[in-house]
Design a protein around this motif. Sequence first.
Motif, PDB file in Angstrom:
ATOM      1  N   LYS A   9       0.830  -1.199   0.000  1.00  0.00           N
ATOM      2  CA  LYS A   9       0.000   0.000   0.000  1.00  0.00           C
ATOM      3  C   LYS A   9       0.868   1.256   0.000  1.00  0.00           C
ATOM      4  O   LYS A   9       2.033   1.236   0.405  1.00  0.00           O
ATOM      5  CB  LYS A   9      -0.914   0.012   1.230  1.00  0.00           C
ATOM      6  N   TYR A  11       1.196   3.812   2.043  1.00  0.00           N
ATOM      7  CA  TYR A  11       0.735   4.036   3.413  1.00  0.00           C
ATOM      8  C   TYR A  11       0.863   5.499   3.816  1.00  0.00           C
ATOM      9  O   TYR A  11       1.877   6.153   3.552  1.00  0.00           O
ATOM     10  CB  TYR A  11       1.526   3.154   4.369  1.00  0.00           C
ATOM     11  N   ASN A  12      -0.164   5.988   4.488  1.00  0.00           N
ATOM     12  CA  ASN A  12      -0.083   7.285   5.155  1.00  0.00           C
ATOM     13  C   ASN A  12      -0.808   7.175   6.491  1.00  0.00           C
ATOM     14  O   ASN A  12      -1.780   6.416   6.641  1.00  0.00           O
ATOM     15  CB  ASN A  12      -0.672   8.406   4.293  1.00  0.00           C
ATOM     16  N   ASP A  15      -4.863   7.910   6.791  1.00  0.00           N
ATOM     17  CA  ASP A  15      -5.825   6.895   6.338  1.00  0.00           C
ATOM     18  C   ASP A  15      -5.655   5.555   7.046  1.00  0.00           C
ATOM     19  O   ASP A  15      -6.561   4.713   7.004  1.00  0.00           O
ATOM     20  CB  ASP A  15      -5.688   6.679   4.825  1.00  0.00           C
ATOM     21  N   SER A  20      -5.351   3.231   3.408  1.00  0.00           N
ATOM     22  CA  SER A  20      -4.351   3.667   2.437  1.00  0.00           C
ATOM     23  C   SER A  20      -4.554   2.940   1.114  1.00  0.00           C
ATOM     24  O   SER A  20      -4.947   1.769   1.088  1.00  0.00           O
ATOM     25  CB  SER A  20      -2.942   3.375   2.972  1.00  0.00           C
TER      26      SER A  20
END
Length: 271
Positions: A9, A11-12, A15, A20
Amino acid sequence: MYGLLIAFKSYNIQDGILGSPWIGWKNFEFYFKSIYAAQTTFNTLFLNGLFIGIGLVVQVTIAILLNEIGSAAAKKWFQSALFFPYFLSWIIVSAFVYNLLSDNGTLNSLLEIMNLPTVAWFNETDKWRLILVLAYLWKSTGFYVVVYLAAIVGIDSELYEAAKIDGTNRFQNILYVTLPGILPTIVIMLLLSIGRIFYGDFQMIYSLVGDNGMLLPVTDVIDTYVFRAMRVSGEFGMATAVGLYQAVLGFVLVSASNLLVKKYDKDMALY
């Protein structure tokens, strides 16, 4: 295991893992398409191979030699002296190494006294694999020596008595009684080491080498490369992807090695 989803993903934190966006294998491509993938993988395998191979010979040899010391006091002193570096952090060890190898360090001072040319050790790429091996041996040998000594102590003393009756000398006792007696322990420690062969010792490498660009071609391992990439880009997905790559290959290696051991002797296998 849930965190491994980050490898697939973008990623953050906002989220989260499930929120994400899914990007498939792109995090893996980020590493494998870089010019450093082959270099860091080779360095990781080569350095760990040196640590495992040379370390095993040195550790078993020292354990056997310590066991042959007749004086209990001398044996305890040598064992304690060997074990002490294991408790030091790599930061402390890096300070020792720097004081030893810096331009005005101990080693160059000795070379000057002997009227020999000094060496810029932190620019000498051809010497640093040996330096890392020596640092690894100095710090870790004591721990493994204790493990092998415990295995030697567990060998039935009647085996030595029977060998003595057969007329064996001390060297033959080591060859035909001690080594076979500790072989299961050696195999188990070897299998555990093989399981982590794709993991570079980040603390050791980064503490001793840091971001020295001159030494990166021969000392940069997967873990240090990922750390620098994370520090610059903050890509959690790429770091997780590389960690998954290391784990899968390590699992495959240790499973294959364990299968070979099991074919030779089931009692020596991990599972």
